[in-house]
Design an enzyme around this catalytic site. Structure first.
Site, PDB file in Angstrom:
ATOM      1  N   SER A 164      15.013  21.540 -15.374  1.00  0.00           N
ATOM      2  CA  SER A 164      13.658  22.369 -15.595  1.00  0.00           C
ATOM      3  C   SER A 164      14.562  23.399 -16.436  1.00  0.00           C
ATOM      4  O   SER A 164      15.882  23.848 -16.109  1.00  0.00           O
ATOM      5  CB  SER A 164      13.305  22.486 -14.214  1.00  0.00           C
ATOM      6  OG  SER A 164      12.812  24.210 -14.493  1.00  0.00           O
ATOM      7  N   HIS A 178       0.973  -1.440  -0.259  1.00  0.00           N
ATOM      8  CA  HIS A 178      -0.091  -0.083  -0.110  1.00  0.00           C
ATOM      9  C   HIS A 178       0.949   1.261   0.083  1.00  0.00           C
ATOM     10  O   HIS A 178       0.363   2.118  -0.057  1.00  0.00           O
ATOM     11  CB  HIS A 178      -0.997  -0.113   1.480  1.00  0.00           C
ATOM     12  CG  HIS A 178      -1.868  -1.283   1.157  1.00  0.00           C
ATOM     13  ND1 HIS A 178      -2.892  -1.684   1.007  1.00  0.00           N
ATOM     14  CD2 HIS A 178      -1.214  -2.180   1.962  1.00  0.00           C
ATOM     15  CE1 HIS A 178      -3.265  -2.840   1.059  1.00  0.00           C
ATOM     16  NE2 HIS A 178      -2.575  -3.597   1.734  1.00  0.00           N
ATOM     17  N   GLU A 191      10.418   7.783 -16.755  1.00  0.00           N
ATOM     18  CA  GLU A 191       9.146   8.142 -17.035  1.00  0.00           C
ATOM     19  C   GLU A 191       7.976   8.466 -17.761  1.00  0.00           C
ATOM     20  O   GLU A 191       7.152   7.632 -18.281  1.00  0.00           O
ATOM     21  CB  GLU A 191       8.445  10.215 -16.739  1.00  0.00           C
ATOM     22  CG  GLU A 191       8.247  10.673 -15.393  1.00  0.00           C
ATOM     23  CD  GLU A 191       8.525  11.893 -15.371  1.00  0.00           C
ATOM     24  OE1 GLU A 191       8.366  12.339 -14.712  1.00  0.00           O
ATOM     25  OE2 GLU A 191       9.644  12.705 -15.389  1.00  0.00           O
ATOM     26  N   LYS A 233      16.282  21.123 -10.412  1.00  0.00           N
ATOM     27  CA  LYS A 233      15.478  20.595 -10.617  1.00  0.00           C
ATOM     28  C   LYS A 233      16.994  18.865 -11.602  1.00  0.00           C
ATOM     29  O   LYS A 233      17.879  19.768 -12.540  1.00  0.00           O
ATOM     30  CB  LYS A 233      14.446  20.409 -11.954  1.00  0.00           C
ATOM     31  CG  LYS A 233      13.353  21.246 -10.689  1.00  0.00           C
ATOM     32  CD  LYS A 233      12.545  20.294 -10.105  1.00  0.00           C
ATOM     33  CE  LYS A 233      11.478  19.321 -11.339  1.00  0.00           C
ATOM     34  NZ  LYS A 233      10.372  18.904 -10.531  1.00  0.00           N
TER      35      LYS A 233
END
Ligand code: ARG
Length: 459
Positions: free
Chosen positions: A277, A156, A290, A283
């Site tokens: 970024s 979970h 992804e 970043k």
């Protein structure tokens, strides 16, 4: 001259709009090697069956080889005037040698395309399995590199129990192994020769199908000509195997994305597979992972496309089947692309050992071990579970860790508990206590690493 090989029956040429709508040569040209392989085998068999002279066969083979070279060099004049790759190649062959007009003897594009597609899928499966093996090897290397690192295992997405990082990584090696097995199984059903089925009903000519199968390394010939030209099960099975493979790769990507976030902080990704970024200077984004997560969605979509494509088709060949190719090619390319990125990225992952140690040392992760301790000392499991649950609540209310509860709070559970209390909370000792096969006990995990090494080497 008519622009279509069926022109004899027609007074008009196909409408230009329809020609553009129906052409497949823009995407099926990537089957050219397999199509030409099939044609050469067919020509050889025609010659052996007395349907083609020795010279004629020679000329056809030479012509096809020259065409193949032109295609490979990128100078072949593909034209959508000839709707698919089969007709482009045949037209070019006939332009080179008049006996090219005999190549299509006893053959239909229906059995021709099914043959090329099966050859292509078989080859692709071999590449996929190779690429899967590379990812598995990268994972086993990583497991070995960080074999002593403990992390929290999650259910979970809540911390559950300590495990070896290597154990977590080997879980993916297992999944990939099933994926590879599924591909190998599906390959057997792709390994059946359609050629010699004609359009649907076979041929009056004495074609030797077993000879063609032998030349093309098919282990069987299709037993039913109608099935042979309309069966795309092998495409479905292949896409299904890739869809599930993609699901596994996506879950792995997601795990790594989580681990590399500041919130988890268990690992850092190699810079070469991340982006910065344009606005926020700090970043470092996990774009490669992804995209693995994102692109693998297409694998499920493509599977569904083919299932839907097939479900309403009457026997036998229908032009709908031409639509099998783009989904097939897209899945093959996407899967291989994802596998290759992961195989390249994994060796660059750096594990933050301190942070892993710290996260895995949360005493809450060993609440279950405390229950087991009580069970070993005679308490019924449900009773022990309840008692430890109360201790957890107590620790929470006092804002201390479970391990910090004083002796007077734990003594009522069992008189021996206070003296053994401190030993319970070592996560290292805890995983050494695992008894069951398949658990995260270090000797088991090391043995698994060794087993995978042997298996991957011999595969
Ligand atoms: N381009 C077609 C396909 O991919 C080849 C078979 C065409 N056959 C036909 N009867 N029109 O399915």
């Amino acid at each position: 001259p008519s622009i279509s090989p069926w022109g004899g029956r027609f007074h008009e040429t196909p409408d230009i709009l329809f020609r553009r709508f129906s052409e497949s040569v823009s995407f099926d040209q990537r089957l050219y090697r397999h199509d030409i392989l099939g044609s050469i085998a067919h020509a050889t068999m025609l010659h052996e069956a007395g349907l083609l002279g020795a010279e004629e066969r020679e000329e056809i083979v030479r012509g096809l080889e020259a065409i193949q070279e032109e295609i490979a060099k990128g100078v072949f004049p593909w034209s959508t005037d000839w709707e698919d790759l089969h007709m482009n190649i045949e037209r070019a062959l006939i332009a080179r040698t008049p006996c090219g007009a005999k190549l299509h003897t006893g053959r239909s594009r229906n059995d021709q395309v099914a043959t090329a597609l099966r050859l292509w899928v078989k080859e692709e499966i071999d590449s996929d399995r190779e690429a899967i093996r590379a990812v598995q090897s990268a994972l086993v290397d990583w497991a070995e590199r960080d074999v002593d690192v403990l992390i929290p295992g999650y259910t979970h997405l809540q911390r559950a129990q300590p495990v070896l990082l290597a154990h977590h990584l080997l879980a993916y090696v297992e999944m990939l192994s099933r994926d590879s097995d599924r591909l190998r199984e599906g390959r057997k059903r792709a390994d059946v020769l359609p050629l010699g089925s004609g359009a649907l009903a076979g041929s009056t000519l004495p074609l030797d199908r077993h000879r063609v199968a032998e030349l093309l390394h098919f282990s069987q010939v299709a037993r039913n000509s109608m099935d042979a030209v309309s069966d795309r099960d092998f495409v479905v099975e292949y896409l299904a195997s890739l869809a599930l493979l993609g699901t596994h790769l996506s879950r792995f990507a997601e795990d790594l994305i989580l681990w590399s976030s500041s919130e988890f902080g268990l690992a850092s990704l190699p810079e070469g597979f991340t982006t910065g970024s344009s606005l926020m200077p700090q970043k470092k984004n996990p774009d490669a992972l992804e995209l693995v997560r994102g692109k693998t969605g297409r694998l499920s979509g493509n599977l569904l496309s083919i299932l839907i494509l097939l479900k309403g088709l009457p026997l036998t060949y229908n032009r709908d089947l031409q639509e099998d190719k783009e989904a097939l090619f897209d899945s093959a390319d996407t899967a291989l692309g994802c596998l290759r990125i992961l195989a390249a990225l994994i060796p660059g992952v750096v594990v933050h050992r301190d942070r892993c140690e710290q996260a895995a040392s949360d005493p809450m992760l060993l609440a279950t071990d405390l229950v087991d301790w009580l069970v070993n000392h005679g308490m019924a499991f449900r009773e022990a579970h309840h008692a430890v649950g109360r201790l957890v609540a107590l620790a929470e209310s006092r804002e201390v860790s479970l391990a910090e509860l004083p002796a007077e709070d734990v003594a009522p559970l069992h008189p021996k508990l206070p003296s053994e209390w401190n030993e319970i909370w070592s996560p290292r000792a805890a995983i050494e206590r695992r008894q069951t096969e398949g658990s995260s006990r270090p000797i088991f995990v090391r043995a698994e690493i060794e087993r995978w090494r042997r298996e991957l080497r011999s595969a």
